[in-house]
Design an enzyme around this catalytic site. Structure first.
Site, PDB file in Angstrom:
ATOM      1  NE  ARG A   1      -3.893  -2.066   2.202  1.00 42.12           N
ATOM      2  CZ  ARG A   1      -4.689  -2.380   3.194  1.00 42.12           C
ATOM      3  NH1 ARG A   1      -4.680  -1.677   4.303  1.00 42.12           N
ATOM      4  NH2 ARG A   1      -5.515  -3.393   3.080  1.00 42.12           N
ATOM      5  CB  CYS A   2       4.203   1.732  -0.738  1.00 38.96           C
ATOM      6  SG  CYS A   2       5.596   2.831  -0.956  1.00 38.96           S
ATOM      7  N   GLY A   3       3.130   4.265  -2.365  1.00 44.11           N
ATOM      8  CA  GLY A   3       3.160   4.947  -3.649  1.00 44.11           C
ATOM      9  C   GLY A   3       4.088   4.264  -4.649  1.00 44.11           C
TER      10      GLY A   3
END
Length: 176
Positions: free
Chosen positions: A54-56
């Site tokens: 759930r990271c950019g």
């Protein structure tokens, strides 16, 4: 006094880990929670990366899988270590993380158990990686990558924002 003793013991442990010549004596937990030796990767070019779902930078999974598919038959492996240390961006179990990566990015490279890469609970492998890279700083975020030579030494460290085309070019060059 207790803090001093703890600090001295930590320094001794870091020094011992840093003195190792290559990664092959390290053991890590696989996606089943079983301890495995990195010696099984001796002679292969490795890219070791701490990841999050759930990271950019999560879309880098696609680029990593593309690089893996291009060069795997030439002796290249990616070792993926999910890490929830940065913004709690790798929630869930390793099984849930693997399912997400498979469903969304068709990941086929090896994924290990979740780890910490900095601090009191960082795994010894990451202590060694940081100590043996040109940039010896702590890991700043998810998707920091270490390119490891077939003889188990750090060739290059890539920060999360580095271009994936640069990572691919370094892999191609190292395989020559």
């Amino acid at each position: 006094m207790r803090k001093l003793i703890t600090a001295i013991m930590l320094i001794m442990a870091v020094t011992a880990v840093s003195a190792q010549e290559n990664i092959y004596s390290f053991k890590v937990k696989n996606d089943q929670g079983k301890e495995v030796s990195l010696e099984q990767y001796k002679g292969k070019l490795l890219l070791i990366v701490n990841t999050a779902t759930r990271c950019g930078f999560t879309p880098q999974y696609k680029d990593l899988e593309d690089i893996y598919e291009k060069f795997n038959e030439e002796g290249f492996e990616i070792l993926d270590f999910p890490c929830n240390q940065f913004g709690q961006q790798a929630p869930g179990t390793i099984a849930e993380i693997k399912e997400f990566c498979s469903a969304n990015y068709h990941v086929k490279f090896t994924q290990f158990d979740k780890i910490e890469v900095n601090g009191d609970n960082e795994i010894p492998l990451y202590t060694w990686l940081k100590a043996n890279a040109e940039n010896k700083n702590n890991i700043r975020w998810n998707f920091t990558k270490f390119l490891i030579s077939p003889d188990g030494k750090v060739l290059k460290r890539f920060e999360p924002g580095d271009k994936m085309t640069d990572v691919e070019a370094a892999v191609k060059e190292a395989l020559k």
